[in-house]
Design a protein around this motif. Structure first.
Motif, PDB file in Angstrom:
ATOM      1  N   ASP A  32      43.354  44.875  40.568  1.00 41.75           N
ATOM      2  CA  ASP A  32      42.004  45.819  40.320  1.00 41.75           C
ATOM      3  C   ASP A  32      42.828  47.064  39.808  1.00 41.75           C
ATOM      4  OD1 ASP A  32      40.182  47.738  40.591  1.00 41.75           O
ATOM      5  OD2 ASP A  32      39.546  46.945  42.788  1.00 41.75           O
ATOM      6  N   LEU A  80      39.255  44.294  33.839  1.00 47.53           N
ATOM      7  CA  LEU A  80      38.070  44.045  34.765  1.00 47.53           C
ATOM      8  C   LEU A  80      37.734  42.748  34.774  1.00 47.53           C
ATOM      9  CD1 LEU A  80      35.665  47.145  33.823  1.00 47.53           C
ATOM     10  CD2 LEU A  80      37.263  46.933  35.713  1.00 47.53           C
ATOM     11  N   GLN A  81      38.075  42.018  33.760  1.00 46.39           N
ATOM     12  CA  GLN A  81      37.862  40.624  33.896  1.00 46.39           C
ATOM     13  C   GLN A  81      38.674  40.020  34.682  1.00 46.39           C
ATOM     14  OE1 GLN A  81      37.858  38.565  29.903  1.00 46.39           O
ATOM     15  NE2 GLN A  81      38.019  36.410  30.927  1.00 46.39           N
ATOM     16  N   ARG A 138      37.621  40.601  38.361  1.00 43.68           N
ATOM     17  CA  ARG A 138      36.560  39.812  38.682  1.00 43.68           C
ATOM     18  C   ARG A 138      37.124  38.131  39.219  1.00 43.68           C
ATOM     19  NH1 ARG A 138      34.136  40.303  34.288  1.00 43.68           N
ATOM     20  NH2 ARG A 138      33.057  42.119  34.944  1.00 43.68           N
ATOM     21  N   GLU A 139      37.941  37.730  38.330  1.00 42.83           N
ATOM     22  CA  GLU A 139      38.224  36.372  38.637  1.00 42.83           C
ATOM     23  C   GLU A 139      39.449  36.242  39.586  1.00 42.83           C
ATOM     24  OE1 GLU A 139      40.191  35.384  34.695  1.00 42.83           O
ATOM     25  OE2 GLU A 139      38.134  35.234  33.796  1.00 42.83           O
ATOM     26  N   TRP A 154      36.589  47.707  41.433  1.00 46.58           N
ATOM     27  CA  TRP A 154      36.311  47.518  40.047  1.00 46.58           C
ATOM     28  C   TRP A 154      34.867  47.228  39.899  1.00 46.58           C
ATOM     29  CZ3 TRP A 154      34.170  43.175  38.991  1.00 46.58           C
ATOM     30  CH2 TRP A 154      34.190  41.942  40.230  1.00 46.58           C
ATOM     31  N   TRP A 155      34.246  46.659  40.646  1.00 50.07           N
ATOM     32  CA  TRP A 155      32.892  46.292  40.590  1.00 50.07           C
ATOM     33  C   TRP A 155      32.013  47.570  40.394  1.00 50.07           C
ATOM     34  CZ3 TRP A 155      35.570  46.108  45.152  1.00 50.07           C
ATOM     35  CH2 TRP A 155      35.132  47.111  46.109  1.00 50.07           C
ATOM     36  N   LYS A 162      30.813  50.045  35.123  1.00 48.11           N
ATOM     37  CA  LYS A 162      29.826  49.452  34.086  1.00 48.11           C
ATOM     38  C   LYS A 162      30.653  49.900  32.581  1.00 48.11           C
ATOM     39  CE  LYS A 162      25.849  50.498  36.994  1.00 48.11           C
ATOM     40  NZ  LYS A 162      24.519  51.003  37.058  1.00 48.11           N
ATOM     41  N   ASP A 187      38.835  38.176  42.628  1.00 43.61           N
ATOM     42  CA  ASP A 187      38.216  38.923  43.503  1.00 43.61           C
ATOM     43  C   ASP A 187      38.686  39.980  44.211  1.00 43.61           C
ATOM     44  OD1 ASP A 187      36.067  36.855  44.027  1.00 43.61           O
ATOM     45  OD2 ASP A 187      37.340  35.435  44.979  1.00 43.61           O
ATOM     46  N   GLY A 188      39.273  40.671  43.201  1.00 40.82           N
ATOM     47  CA  GLY A 188      40.182  41.997  43.279  1.00 40.82           C
ATOM     48  C   GLY A 188      41.544  42.060  43.923  1.00 40.82           C
ATOM     49  N   ARG A 196      38.116  46.273  29.443  1.00 34.81           N
ATOM     50  CA  ARG A 196      37.595  44.908  29.792  1.00 34.81           C
ATOM     51  C   ARG A 196      38.222  43.863  30.065  1.00 34.81           C
ATOM     52  NH1 ARG A 196      33.947  43.482  24.689  1.00 34.81           N
ATOM     53  NH2 ARG A 196      35.850  43.448  23.634  1.00 34.81           N
TER      54      ARG A 196
END
Length: 323
Positions: free
Chosen positions: A94, A83-84, A87-88, A130-131, A134, A90-91, A80
Motif C-alpha cells: 500500500d 495503486l495497481q 489493488r492486486e 489506497w482505495w 482517485k 488487497d492492500g 498508477r
C-alpha cells in the motif's frame, strides 16, 4: 571499427548512490553522459521525494481534503502502478503507508528508538487506504481525500533505473548495467560477449564490503532483466531484544514479525521488481512463495533459520539461475 570497452560513471541520488557501466567505443566517453543521466535521476527525485517539500508528491501529501491535483507524467505513471499493485494484493502492499513509515521513524520525520504507542499506530492507520485515492488518466489528475500521504520509496528507484536505461538507449548505447540504490537492470553484453552477472549479497555484510564469494548467496545473469532486493538489515532498531525493521505491514501498522532477512525479485523491468520485494517481505515466506508460484514470479527469500541463513527459491527464480 572502433574497439568497444567497458566504461563506468557514478553519482548520488535519492539519498543513495547510482552507477552505470556501459560498453562504448574507446573514443567516446561515458563521463560526458553523466550530466544527462543525473538529470534523469534529478527529475524523478524532484517529483517523488517525500524529503523535498517542493516535490509534486509532497505537494499532494500536504494538500487539503477534497482537492484534485495534476501530477507530472512520470510521477503519475509510478502512482498508477503502485495503486495497481495495492489493488492486486488487497492492500498487503500500500503506497499510502507514509504516515506509518514516518511514525516508526523510517521516513522524513525524526528517527526513533522505541515503538510508538498503540493509540498512535491506530491513529496513523486511519490515514491509510489506497482505495481512497482517485486517478484521472486523461489529465494525470489525482484526488486527495484528506490525510493521505503517499510514499513511493518502494518503487521510485526501480522506475529510475528503467528511465536511465531508456535514456542510454536513446543515446545509442546498446549494452549497459544500471544501478540505483541496489536496484539493477542490464541490457546487452560485456565486450568479451559475457552477460552482466551480479551477486546477491548475504545479509550481514557491511555496505560495499562484499569481497569473497562466500559473502554472496547467488549469482544471477541480468542481461535483459532487472533485480530488486529488499532486506531487514539496513534500516532497523532493536528494543529489549526485539528488532523492528522498516518493512511495515499496512494491514496491521507494525513491522513484519517473521524471519525474512531479504527478498530478491527478478522481472523484465525494475519498476515491476521493486515493489514485489516489499510485498514479499510483508507477506512472508509461506504466503509470499504461494503468491510467487501462482503468478510465475522469480523470487528468492533468505530467511533467519535455526541453523543460520536459509534460502528458498521459487521455480521461476531457479529457472533464471540456470539460464
Amino acid at each position: 571499427m572502433s574497439d568497444l570497452i567497458m566504461q563506468s560513471v557514478q553519482g548520488e541520488t535519492m539519498g543513495t548512490f547510482w552507477s552505470v557501466r556501459a560498453v562504448m567505443p574507446a573514443e567516446l566517453s561515458l563521463v560526458s553522459r553523466a550530466r544527462g543521466i543525473q538529470s534523469v535521476l534529478d527529475l524523478i527525485d524532484g517529483q517523488m521525494s517525500t524529503y523535498k517539500p517542493a516535490s509534486a508528491l509532497s505537494h499532494f501529501n500536504a494538500a487539503p481534503a477534497g482537492t484534485w491535483h495534476v501530477l507530472p507524467a512520470e510521477c503519475f505513471d509510478v502512482v498508477r502502478h503502485a495503486l495497481q499493485v495495492a489493488r492486486e494484493t488487497d492492500g498487503a502492499y500500500d503506497p499510502t503507508i507514509g504516515p506509518l513509515v514516518n511514525l516508526w521513524g523510517f521516513g522524513p520525520d525524526a528517527a526513533r528508538h522505541e515503538p510508538p504507542s498503540r493509540d498512535a499506530i491506530d491513529a496513523a492507520r486511519e490515514r491509510i487506504g489506497w482505495w481512497r485515492i482517485k486517478l484521472d488518466a486523461a489529465t494525470h489528475g489525482i484526488f486527495q481525500p484528506g490525510g493521505i500521504s503517499l510514499d513511493l520509496s518502494s518503487v521510485a528507484k526501480g522506475y529510475a533505473v528503467d528511465l536511465v536505461g531508456q535514456h542510454l538507449d536513446r543515446a545509442g548505447i546498446d549494452a549497459w548495467l544500471v544501478e540505483v540504490g541496489g536496484e539493477l537492470k542490464g541490457k546487452g553484453r560485456k565486450p568479451d560477449g559475457s552477460p552482466w552477472r551480479i551477486g546477491i549479497e548475504r545479509p550481514g555484510a557491511a555496505v560495499g564490503a562484499v569481497q569473497r564469494a562466500d559473502q554472496l548467496s547467488q549469482v544471477v545473469c541480468l542481461t535483459g532483466r532487472a533485480i530488486a532486493t529488499s532486506g531487514d538489515y539496513r534500516r532497523r532498531f532493536e528494543v529489549d531484544g526485539v528488532t523492528y525493521s522498516h518493512h511495515i505491514d499496512p494491514r496491521t501498522g507494525w513491522p513484519v514479525p517473521h524471519t525474512v532477512a531479504s527478498v530478491s525479485v527478478l522481472a523484465a523491468d525494475a519498476m515491476h521488481a521493486d515493489p514485489m520485494g516489499t510485498l514479499m517481505t510483508v507477506l512472508g515466506p509461506e504466503q509470499g512463495m504461494t503468491y510467487a508460484r501462482e503468478r510465475g514470479l522469480a523470487v528468492m527469500f533468505i530467511l533467519h533459520g535455526e541453523r543460520g541463513l536459509e534460502e528458498r527459491l521459487s521455480p521461476a527464480f531457479e529457472a533464471a539461475l540456470a539460464s
